[in-house]
Design an enzyme around this catalytic site. Structure first.
Site, PDB file in Angstrom:
ATOM      1  N   CYS A  30     -34.664 -45.833 -88.131  1.00  0.00           N
ATOM      2  CA  CYS A  30     -35.797 -46.577 -88.679  1.00  0.00           C
ATOM      3  C   CYS A  30     -35.332 -47.436 -89.845  1.00  0.00           C
ATOM      4  CB  CYS A  30     -36.905 -45.630 -89.125  1.00  0.00           C
ATOM      5  SG  CYS A  30     -36.422 -44.563 -90.507  1.00  0.00           S
ATOM      6  N   CYS A  33     -33.446 -45.752 -92.671  1.00  0.00           N
ATOM      7  CA  CYS A  33     -32.013 -45.528 -92.410  1.00  0.00           C
ATOM      8  C   CYS A  33     -31.200 -46.758 -92.807  1.00  0.00           C
ATOM      9  CB  CYS A  33     -31.786 -45.212 -90.934  1.00  0.00           C
ATOM     10  SG  CYS A  33     -32.580 -43.705 -90.354  1.00  0.00           S
ATOM     11  N   ASP A 449     -29.231 -89.140 -89.237  1.00  0.00           N
ATOM     12  CA  ASP A 449     -28.145 -90.099 -89.404  1.00  0.00           C
ATOM     13  C   ASP A 449     -28.155 -91.002 -88.173  1.00  0.00           C
ATOM     14  OD1 ASP A 449     -25.579 -91.196 -90.341  1.00  0.00           O
ATOM     15  OD2 ASP A 449     -24.786 -90.146 -88.591  1.00  0.00           O
ATOM     16  N   ASP A 662     -23.941 -85.804 -87.509  1.00  0.00           N
ATOM     17  CA  ASP A 662     -22.858 -85.454 -86.589  1.00  0.00           C
ATOM     18  C   ASP A 662     -21.482 -85.499 -87.212  1.00  0.00           C
ATOM     19  OD1 ASP A 662     -22.676 -88.303 -86.791  1.00  0.00           O
ATOM     20  OD2 ASP A 662     -21.483 -88.297 -84.954  1.00  0.00           O
ATOM     21  N   ASP A 666     -21.571 -86.287 -93.193  1.00  0.00           N
ATOM     22  CA  ASP A 666     -22.971 -85.861 -93.244  1.00  0.00           C
ATOM     23  C   ASP A 666     -23.115 -84.473 -93.863  1.00  0.00           C
ATOM     24  OD1 ASP A 666     -23.831 -88.193 -91.970  1.00  0.00           O
ATOM     25  OD2 ASP A 666     -23.493 -87.335 -89.989  1.00  0.00           O
TER      26      ASP A 666
END
Length: 768
Positions: A30, A33, A449, A662, A666
């Protein structure tokens, strides 16, 4: 390879290098734990942080690399806390059978059903008052005791470790509840056996609660088995990615030292080795196609359903499926450096992470079990205070303990995150961290971009303008001949355009490259030059009728080249350079971008394109993409270093911004955004600055990434609702005596199963 902890990465920090380790944890039940294991691990010298995931049964530990015997200390800390240190991929290697681990549940059912059956017959009014058919007390004792102390031994072990650690968990609640029921039954039986009536008349024996303790333990075991089965399903995405790795490679040696074809383990491949890949086989490692042509299925890596054509020189990704031809590949990456290995690592990182919303759950879990124990004690005292006998009061307190087990609470968030990250990976969307997945659904602004993200990112010949009286076909052939030996991007664009038009050209003679200006040479006896406007001006060539069109194209951001011919001059001038054609180069929108942007706008999102082009060029491209410059959807003249500042400006006013890019330039903007989304191309998986990577580089996947985030967060909220509602509604009903321990046990098991099942519904997501 049965290591208990696997070093994954060294996190690069300017002040100190840290190592990340994964460690499997067995025996957790649980949320309590999870907190106890994290606390134990953080006490180990050198450990900076520890995050435990209940659903994957793993711990992600960040520690100093120079910690002496670090792995051994981590294992010992886990074991001292009462849990079992295991291999990090232990859950992945568990038996895939649907019935694996069902034996304890089956044994519990065999022992419990004879105890439960008379009660069921009574409920169905098939017996008389529910007493006919009750087994003798000694028989109930013999059936219930093995369930309580053999099948239920795991709960006692967990409870004992929790008590030693001065904490509470599900095991403690189950152990206390069922032991109380079993102990009360034994006490009632032994006291009743002193009565002479009990010896002669079994019908006069008191009602015992052996069936309650046995059935509750069996139901909890059933719930745990169903949880384990669901966990194997939630990790199906990782299993599928691991399955993409072939075991053997058809090794051909290297180009310098060729060898006859030999099958070797993939793990023995070296960079530079050549391997043969037969039709229908998986590519064993990343590489470059040397010989043969084929089509490759990369769907499990990129989500792209259509095969991709590959010719010599093309890159291949390990794990993709070769099509119809036998090919030879030169290996360029092996082991953990392959695209597939990096994808697996990214998905594992996302599934091991803890979402921000989980912090609230952790805070609740830290006090949940102690509060439940207090509520159970209050229930016992309350019923005794109103005049109930000890038997009834104890059963109501037991019911409170049983129904309040926080299993579902610990599973609510991680199961949804695992399922969401897994299904996204199968669609080519790699989610690096849980925070990005949880936050993406709140995005209201998406910044793109331009180059390489919304556009192809490679120059193409967009216009060929010829002087009056000139043959366009002949000029195109001359330009292609001059550029045939060049690697310049504009030269490649010319050759591609000539190829698309089906043209052939003769090889040039006396070729000469003029640095920074262009090139010149002879084609079929005619001297040609191709290069920049500045070079033509230096040579005295005039654009003539092409001047207005050149001005217009430049204002739109096009890159111009001039094709000129040397013709005999008059008088003392041996030759004159005359302009014959104007070549305009520009980027092109990616296919389907306009439709993808329109769908995002329909979702109510604000769209912005960030470009380094001049305003005219940026606005011209924006209109082709369906963006509206007049509405402020274009930011032009933005230098790469200024993109992050633009993103921060967009975030002003409580806006949640996603940045889509990309390139490496960036990265600052991706990090500055609330959610960074990187475009992958199948060879460079993800920038560390981005939380989400789109493997296909398709802007349409942006909408899909936001959608899977929305659905995942919805599942998290639903799971937390169900986890809390079981307790919020169940505890008062149990305290008021409405529920029995058996019903409470069933409800507790059902809560965990319902949470797991709800999370697994995410696997139905198809995306676009």
């Amino acid at each position: 390879m049965d290591t208990l902890a696997t070093p994954l990465a060294a996190a690069a920090r300017p002040d100190r290098a840290l190592t990340t380790l994964d460690l499997g944890i067995g025996g957790m039940t649980c949320a309590a734990c999870v907190l106890r294991v994290e606390k134990a691990l953080k006490k180990v010298p050198g450990v900076q942080d520890a995050v435990v995931n209940l659903a994957t049964e793993t711990a992600r530990i960040t520690c100093s690399p120079d910690t002496p015997d670090g792995t051994a200390q981590l294992r010992r800390a886990v074991r001292s806390a009462g849990y079992e240190p295991r291999a990090a991929d232990a859950l992945m290697r568990e038996e895939d059978s649907s019935w694996a681990g069902f034996a304890p549940v089956a044994l519990g059912a065999v022992f419990s059903l004879p105890l439960l059956l008379p009660m069921l017959l009574g409920w169905l009014s098939l017996g008389q008052g529910g007493e006919i058919g009750m087994l003798p007390a000694w028989a109930q004792f013999l059936l219930a005791t093995p369930v309580q102390f053999i099948l239920g031994a795991r709960f006692y072990r967990g409870a004992w470790h929790a008590v030693k650690s001065r904490t509470g968990n599900m095991d403690l609640l189950v152990a206390l509840g069922t032991s109380s029921g079993w102990g009360l039954s034994v006490w009632l039986w032994l006291n009743a056996s002193s009565s002479p009536h009990a010896v002669a008349h079994t019908s006069m024996q008191p009602h015992l609660y052996f069936e309650a303790s046995a059935v509750v333990i069996t139901l909890v075991l059933l719930g745990k088995w169903l949880e384990a089965r669901a966990k194997r399903q939630t990790t199906a995405a990782i299993r599928a990615l691991h399955a993409l790795r072939p075991e053997l490679a058809h090794w051909l040696g290297s180009e310098q030292a060729p060898h006859e074809e030999t099958d070797i383990p993939v793990g023995e491949l070296l960079i530079g080795d050549r391997v043969a890949v037969r039709p229908g086989e998986r590519v064993p490692a990343d590489g470059v196609l040397l010989d043969g042509e084929t089509q490759v299925d990369e769907s499990m890596l990129t989500g792209e359903p259509l095969p991709v054509s590959k010719c010599p020189g093309a890159t291949l990704t390990g794990g993709s499926v070769n099509g119809e031809g036998r090919i030879v590949v030169r290996v360029t990456a092996t082991g953990s450096e392959t695209v597939l290995a990096r994808i697996i690592r990214l998905v594992e990182d996302a599934q091991a992470a803890k979402a921000p919303i989980q912090r609230l759950v952790d805070q609740v879990s830290a006090v949940f079990v102690p509060v439940v124990l207090v509520l159970a004690l209050m229930t016992l005292v309350g019923w005794l205070w109103v005049g109930a006998d000890v038997e009834a009061a104890l059963m109501h307190a037991v019911t409170v303990l049983v129904i309040a087990c926080p299993c579902a609470l610990g599973l609510a968030t991680p199961t949804a995150l695992i399922a969401g990250a897994g299904v996204a990976a199968r669609r080519g969307i790699l989610i690096k961290d849980a925070q990005a997945l949880e936050l993406a659904h709140r995005v209201d602004t998406v910044a793109f971009d331009k180059t390489g993200t919304l556009t192809v990112g490679q120059p193409r010949l967009t216009a060929l303008l010829v002087s009056p009286g000139q043959d366009e076909r002949v000029l195109m052939q001359a330009a292609a001949a001059l550029q045939s030996g060049s690697e310049h991007p504009l030269a490649k664009a010319v050759l591609q355009a000539a190829h698309d038009r089906g043209l052939a050209w003769s090889p040039p003679q006396a070729m000469q490259a003029v640095p920074g200006r262009g090139s010149q040479g002879e084609v079929e006896g005619v001297t040609w030059r191709i290069g920049s406007l500045r070079w033509m001006a230096e040579l005295g060539a005039e654009l003539g009728d092409l001047e207005p069109q050149a001005t217009r194209l430049q204002s739109e951001g096009a890159t111009l080249s001039v094709l000129a011919e040397s013709v005999p001059g008059a008088g003392d001038v041996t030759s004159v350079v005359q302009v014959r054609a104007l070549l305009a180069f520009g980027d092109e929108p990616k296919p389907g971008v306009a439709a993808a942007l329109q769908r995002l706008r329909q979702r109510g999102l604000r769209l912005v394109m960030i470009s380094g082009d001049n305003l005219g060029a940026a606005e011209a491209m924006a209109r082709r993409l369906g963006l509206r410059p007049e509405a402020g959807e274009v930011l032009a003249n933005v230098l790469p270093g200024d993109k992050a500042a633009q993103v921060r400006a967009l975030r002003e006013g409580q806006h949640v911004v996603a940045m889509v890019g990309d390139g490496v330039n960036d990265a600052p903007a991706l990090a500055a955004a609330d959610v960074g989304i990187a475009m992958g191309n199948g060879t460079d998986v993800a920038m560390h600055a981005a939380g989400i990577t789109l493997m296909r580089g398709d802007p349409a996947l942006v909408e899909a990434a936001l959608d899977i985030s929305r659905r995942t967060v919805r599942k998290i909220r639903q799971n937390l609702f169900w986890a809390f509602i079981y307790n919020v509604a169940g505890i008062p009903l149990a305290a008021l005596g409405v529920l029995s321990p058996v019903v409470a046990g069933a409800a507790m098991a059902l809560s965990s199963v319902s949470v797991m099942g709800n999370a697994l519904l995410l696997r139905r997501w198809k995306g676009r």
